[in-house]
Scaffold this motif. Structure first.
Motif, PDB file in Angstrom:
ATOM      1  N   GLY A 162     -60.839  46.023  45.882  1.00 45.24           N
ATOM      2  CA  GLY A 162     -61.931  45.213  46.093  1.00 45.24           C
ATOM      3  C   GLY A 162     -61.921  43.848  46.010  1.00 45.24           C
ATOM      4  O   GLY A 162     -60.739  43.317  45.758  1.00 45.24           O
ATOM      5  N   LYS A 163     -62.898  43.361  46.539  1.00 46.27           N
ATOM      6  CA  LYS A 163     -63.123  41.910  46.382  1.00 46.27           C
ATOM      7  C   LYS A 163     -62.822  40.945  45.094  1.00 46.27           C
ATOM      8  O   LYS A 163     -62.384  39.792  45.437  1.00 46.27           O
ATOM      9  N   ILE A 164     -63.130  41.712  44.018  1.00 44.88           N
ATOM     10  CA  ILE A 164     -63.105  40.959  42.796  1.00 44.88           C
ATOM     11  C   ILE A 164     -61.597  40.857  42.727  1.00 44.88           C
ATOM     12  O   ILE A 164     -61.383  39.500  41.971  1.00 44.88           O
ATOM     13  N   PHE A 165     -60.697  41.384  42.853  1.00 42.40           N
ATOM     14  CA  PHE A 165     -59.318  41.171  42.564  1.00 42.40           C
ATOM     15  C   PHE A 165     -58.853  39.872  43.386  1.00 42.40           C
ATOM     16  O   PHE A 165     -58.282  39.037  43.048  1.00 42.40           O
ATOM     17  N   THR A 302     -58.411  51.366  39.261  1.00 42.68           N
ATOM     18  CA  THR A 302     -58.589  52.023  40.623  1.00 42.68           C
ATOM     19  C   THR A 302     -59.289  51.363  41.643  1.00 42.68           C
ATOM     20  O   THR A 302     -60.055  50.562  41.327  1.00 42.68           O
ATOM     21  N   SER A 303     -59.344  51.846  42.875  1.00 39.42           N
ATOM     22  CA  SER A 303     -60.156  50.929  43.980  1.00 39.42           C
ATOM     23  C   SER A 303     -61.614  51.274  43.895  1.00 39.42           C
ATOM     24  O   SER A 303     -62.400  50.425  44.212  1.00 39.42           O
ATOM     25  N   GLY A 304     -61.833  52.211  43.098  1.00 42.86           N
ATOM     26  CA  GLY A 304     -63.403  52.360  42.686  1.00 42.86           C
ATOM     27  C   GLY A 304     -63.610  51.291  41.254  1.00 42.86           C
ATOM     28  O   GLY A 304     -65.040  51.348  41.242  1.00 42.86           O
ATOM     29  N   GLY A 305     -63.017  50.694  40.890  1.00 40.99           N
ATOM     30  CA  GLY A 305     -63.432  49.641  40.084  1.00 40.99           C
ATOM     31  C   GLY A 305     -64.309  48.342  40.387  1.00 40.99           C
ATOM     32  O   GLY A 305     -64.618  48.304  41.518  1.00 40.99           O
TER      33      GLY A 305
END
Length: 306
Positions: A162-165, A302-305
């Motif tokens: 996601g964008k936060i990473f 995971t990608s849901g974080g």
């Protein structure tokens, strides 16, 4: 959480290396880098300098402490090889730390052998300062991650985060650029002390000297820009994440950056005394380590974080 003996040792190794880094900054800030002449690993051609001057004592202590830190990192890697299975992330982190120590030693040796110390203002030294900073940050990151993983930190998951990473990746790059500018600004504070520079003296400086003086204006502006971006990420995580660890690390990053900005302003106001330069560096390293660990928590999601 109960830390294993290895985890406690790994955190201790990180602390020792941080102390060595701060003493290295003290060597630079006091102009004692030429205390052992252009000899390396010997000091003025001797294993133990006889009748040393104060500059020699300062530099020799730095070499002894660096050697001790190197031995501790080697010991950490050997312990990791015995305590963890092949392919384990702790082994990998420890190995990268050893490579970082080798690179750090070579960088330090080059400063001495090429006489990029004391009051030298040369293109070689100006290039080496940010390079040395990158090596130091890489070493701190590897040591911090080794200790983090040994303390139960989850492995990285190479998936879409996601964008936060990616926001955090940009923040890491921004902090590196800010710290590179800071390293050069600190060099300028050593070789061109603020109290000695009149307007006429600045005009008569060589181009490299003028570059270092101009960084005294550019560095705070970079700090404000990077700081605003980092604080934006902190606020985003505090609003978007319910994970207690993520929130604590985000708060730590934000608090350290705000204190660092304040220390930077105080450093400018006091005209960069040695003790303030050391404090500013300690806070900068703290921001870097906290940001590395915050990014590690996001890579482990995971990608849901968030």
């Amino acid at each position: 959480m109960k830390l294993s003996a290895f985890a406690k040792y790994a955190w201790s190794v990180l602390a020792v290396n941080q102390a060595v880094i701060l003493w290295g900054a003290f060597v630079r800030a006091t102009g004692a880098g030429a205390g052992c002449g252009s000899h390396w690993p010997l000091c003025n051609g001797q294993v133990v300098p006889l009748a040393p001057q104060i500059e020699t004592i300062i530099e020799f202590i730095h070499r002894l402490s660096s050697g001790a830190a190197f031995i501790l990192v080697i010991g950490m890697a050997m312990w990791a090889w015995r305590a963890y299975p092949a392919g384990h992330r702790v082994r990998g982190g420890a190995l990268v730390a050893v490579l970082g120590m080798v690179a750090e030693s070579l960088a330090g040796a080059s400063l001495v052998l090429f006489r990029w110390v004391a009051l030298d203002i040369s293109i070689g030294r100006i290039v080496m300062m940010p390079v040395h900073l990158i090596i130091t940050f890489s070493l701190l990151a590897s040591l911090a991650l080794t200790a983090w993983w040994a303390s139960g930190g989850l492995p990285f998951e190479l998936k879409t985060h996601g964008k936060i990473f990616w926001m955090l990746v940009v923040a890491l790059i921004g902090v590196v650029i800010l710290s590179m500018a800071g390293a050069l600004t600190a060099l300028g504070d050593t070789v061109l002390p603020v109290p000695t520079l009149t307007a006429e003296a600045i005009q008569n400086l060589a181009p490299l000297g003028q570059f270092l003086v101009n960084l005294r204006v550019a560095h705070p502006l970079i700090a404000i820009g990077v700081g605003a971006y980092v604080l934006l990420i902190v606020q985003y995580l505090l609003n978007a994440s319910n994970d207690a660890l993520t929130r604590r690390l985000a708060q730590l990053v934000g608090a350290l950056f705000l204190v660092q900005l304040g220390a930077g302003l105080l450093n400018v106001y006091l005209q960069a005394p040695v003790w303030m330069q050391i404090t500013h560096l300690l806070l900068a390293d703290g921001v870097w380590i906290a940001l590395i660990l915050l990014t590690a928590t996001q890579l482990a999601k995971t990608s849901g974080g968030a």
